[in-house]
Design a protein around this motif. Structure first.
Motif, PDB file in Angstrom:
ATOM      1  N   LEU A  95       0.995  -1.237  -0.247  1.00 24.37           N
ATOM      2  CA  LEU A  95      -0.227   0.094   0.026  1.00 24.37           C
ATOM      3  C   LEU A  95       0.795   1.421   0.028  1.00 24.37           C
ATOM      4  CD1 LEU A  95      -2.605  -0.963   2.622  1.00 24.37           C
ATOM      5  CD2 LEU A  95      -2.895  -1.169   0.055  1.00 24.37           C
ATOM      6  N   LEU A  96       2.123   1.328   0.573  1.00 25.39           N
ATOM      7  CA  LEU A  96       2.936   2.462   0.691  1.00 25.39           C
ATOM      8  C   LEU A  96       3.600   2.514  -0.508  1.00 25.39           C
ATOM      9  CD1 LEU A  96       4.256   2.053   4.516  1.00 25.39           C
ATOM     10  CD2 LEU A  96       2.670   3.971   3.626  1.00 25.39           C
ATOM     11  N   SER A  97       4.018   1.479  -1.071  1.00 21.01           N
ATOM     12  CA  SER A  97       4.549   1.422  -2.762  1.00 21.01           C
ATOM     13  C   SER A  97       3.693   2.368  -3.453  1.00 21.01           C
ATOM     14  CB  SER A  97       5.090  -0.021  -3.079  1.00 21.01           C
ATOM     15  OG  SER A  97       6.209  -0.308  -2.214  1.00 21.01           O
ATOM     16  N   ALA A  98       2.142   1.930  -3.451  1.00 21.62           N
ATOM     17  CA  ALA A  98       1.427   2.331  -4.362  1.00 21.62           C
ATOM     18  C   ALA A  98       1.212   3.866  -4.023  1.00 21.62           C
ATOM     19  CB  ALA A  98       0.072   1.821  -4.010  1.00 21.62           C
ATOM     20  N   LEU A  99       1.120   4.214  -2.881  1.00 21.35           N
ATOM     21  CA  LEU A  99       1.100   5.647  -2.551  1.00 21.35           C
ATOM     22  C   LEU A  99       2.333   6.561  -2.822  1.00 21.35           C
ATOM     23  CD1 LEU A  99      -0.137   8.137  -0.723  1.00 21.35           C
ATOM     24  CD2 LEU A  99       1.148   7.255   1.200  1.00 21.35           C
ATOM     25  N   LEU A 100       3.655   5.765  -2.889  1.00 22.74           N
ATOM     26  CA  LEU A 100       4.923   6.397  -3.533  1.00 22.74           C
ATOM     27  C   LEU A 100       4.536   6.594  -4.919  1.00 22.74           C
ATOM     28  CD1 LEU A 100       7.830   6.970  -3.431  1.00 22.74           C
ATOM     29  CD2 LEU A 100       8.182   4.439  -3.588  1.00 22.74           C
ATOM     30  N   LEU A 101       4.023   5.745  -5.648  1.00 27.54           N
ATOM     31  CA  LEU A 101       3.990   5.918  -7.026  1.00 27.54           C
ATOM     32  C   LEU A 101       2.889   7.184  -7.246  1.00 27.54           C
ATOM     33  CD1 LEU A 101       3.298   2.093  -8.485  1.00 27.54           C
ATOM     34  CD2 LEU A 101       5.132   3.733  -9.183  1.00 27.54           C
ATOM     35  N   TYR A 109      10.041   6.581  -0.305  1.00 28.35           N
ATOM     36  CA  TYR A 109      10.879   5.890  -0.946  1.00 28.35           C
ATOM     37  C   TYR A 109      12.083   5.417  -0.274  1.00 28.35           C
ATOM     38  CZ  TYR A 109      14.574   4.795  -4.197  1.00 28.35           C
ATOM     39  OH  TYR A 109      15.459   4.118  -5.335  1.00 28.35           O
ATOM     40  N   SER A 110      12.630   6.283   0.613  1.00 31.54           N
ATOM     41  CA  SER A 110      13.710   5.926   1.328  1.00 31.54           C
ATOM     42  C   SER A 110      13.320   4.868   2.482  1.00 31.54           C
ATOM     43  CB  SER A 110      14.442   7.225   2.270  1.00 31.54           C
ATOM     44  OG  SER A 110      15.115   7.689   1.234  1.00 31.54           O
ATOM     45  N   ALA A 146       4.889  -9.226  -6.702  1.00 37.05           N
ATOM     46  CA  ALA A 146       5.784  -9.002  -7.756  1.00 37.05           C
ATOM     47  C   ALA A 146       5.710  -7.345  -7.926  1.00 37.05           C
ATOM     48  CB  ALA A 146       5.073  -9.576  -9.049  1.00 37.05           C
ATOM     49  N   MET A 147       4.337  -6.903  -7.566  1.00 42.59           N
ATOM     50  CA  MET A 147       4.328  -5.540  -7.929  1.00 42.59           C
ATOM     51  C   MET A 147       4.981  -4.556  -6.864  1.00 42.59           C
ATOM     52  SD  MET A 147       2.326  -5.068 -10.465  1.00 42.59           S
ATOM     53  CE  MET A 147       2.323  -3.257 -10.289  1.00 42.59           C
ATOM     54  N   ILE A 148       5.126  -5.107  -5.806  1.00 43.89           N
ATOM     55  CA  ILE A 148       5.937  -4.249  -4.810  1.00 43.89           C
ATOM     56  C   ILE A 148       7.356  -4.103  -5.328  1.00 43.89           C
ATOM     57  CG2 ILE A 148       7.085  -4.310  -2.653  1.00 43.89           C
ATOM     58  CD1 ILE A 148       4.518  -5.992  -1.407  1.00 43.89           C
ATOM     59  N   LEU A 152       8.880  -0.313  -6.925  1.00 42.33           N
ATOM     60  CA  LEU A 152      10.020   0.309  -6.341  1.00 42.33           C
ATOM     61  C   LEU A 152      11.273   0.474  -7.178  1.00 42.33           C
ATOM     62  CD1 LEU A 152       9.822  -1.598  -2.761  1.00 42.33           C
ATOM     63  CD2 LEU A 152       9.280   1.039  -3.226  1.00 42.33           C
ATOM     64  N   LEU A 153      11.354  -0.618  -8.082  1.00 46.60           N
ATOM     65  CA  LEU A 153      12.371  -0.413  -8.989  1.00 46.60           C
ATOM     66  C   LEU A 153      11.971   0.585 -10.284  1.00 46.60           C
ATOM     67  CD1 LEU A 153      13.635  -4.070  -9.393  1.00 46.60           C
ATOM     68  CD2 LEU A 153      14.624  -2.524  -8.431  1.00 46.60           C
TER      69      LEU A 153
END
Length: 259
Positions: A95-101, A109-110, A146-148, A152-153
């Motif tokens: 969920l946080l990676s989605a928010l990062l996008l 990100y860090s 996989a989406m995580i 991030l990449l």
């Protein structure tokens, strides 16, 4: 309503680690990562609007994977406060990676970079999963993890966010703060999110880290080692190679200029 065996939470073939379907799933994820790396320059050349739509699309898939999981819990009559809240480390980083996008926030990100990649990798290699292919839960599990990694990449290779050693510390701080909060929830609900009260019932890397609560300290050491290795492999070494290549290119240009 017609019976759908691929949605049945009870009567389904069990997941077998390193079975053909597991190996194929890991291979597909590796190929997706390689494709992202190979097409990173092309993706950087997208217009701002196209880039934004792509990030929204990726984030929607990630959030959607959690929503359909929650709906499946309800559909199967197995939703509970003790097991269904998105409080596992990978659920949080998803969920946080989605928010990062969506926000492109550098401190976020860090915080999630190494925790997200390392956690997803461990989950993909040693899944805490009870359903074999082609059950819904199998597909949802590997898609979400996989989406995580891809998200991030993407932020690293396409959006060109760059971590430093502080990002390793940031991810460690994030994991420990999350663990403290989740442990309080575990005690309050009698749950075991993030396996902070006992090990999972399926084989996992935690089996090599000793009994409770020793394995929690082992997780701290393992996390630090994995985060450091990820930084070295993904950033320190490529940066050193790039610097060497640039120095060599500059030196060659200087020699040609003198000639």
């Amino acid at each position: 309503m017609a019976y759908a065996p691929w949605l049945d939470p009870y009567d389904a073939p069990p997941f077998i680690a390193f079975s053909t379907s597991h190996m194929i799933s890991m291979t597909i994820i590796v190929l997706l990562v390689l494709l992202l790396f190979l097409f990173r320059h092309s993706l950087r050349r997208l217009s701002e609007r196209s880039s934004r739509l792509l990030r929204i699309g990726l984030a929607s898939v990630m959030i959607g994977s959690e929503i359909v999981l929650q709906l499946w819990y309800v559909y199967g009559g197995i939703w509970s406060l003790q097991t269904s809240l998105p409080l596992e480390l990978c659920s949080l980083t998803l969920l946080l990676s989605a928010l990062l996008l969506l926000t492109r926030t550098r401190w976020l990100y860090s915080a999630v970079l190494f925790a997200g990649i390392a956690g997803a990798l461990m989950a993909i290699v040693t899944p805490n999963l009870g359903y074999a292919y082609a059950h819904f839960r199998f597909i949802q599990f590997f898609t979400a993890h996989a989406m995580i990694i891809l998200a991030l990449l993407y932020m690293t290779w396409v959006e060109q966010f760059r971590p430093g050693w502080r990002s390793v510390a940031g991810s460690m701080i994030f994991v420990n703060i999350a663990a403290l909060v989740v442990y309080a929830v575990d005690v309050l609900l009698g749950a075991n999110y993030m396996f902070l009260r006992h090990k999972p019932n399926t084989p996992s890397v935690l089996d090599m880290l000793g009994p409770y609560p020793v394995y929690i300290l082992g997780e701290e050491v393992l996390a630090l080692v994995l985060f450091t290795l990820l930084y070295i492999v993904l950033f320190a070494i490529p940066d050193r190679v790039s610097q060497h290549h640039n120095r060599k290119k500059t030196k060659t240009h200087q020699i040609q200029s003198k000639l």
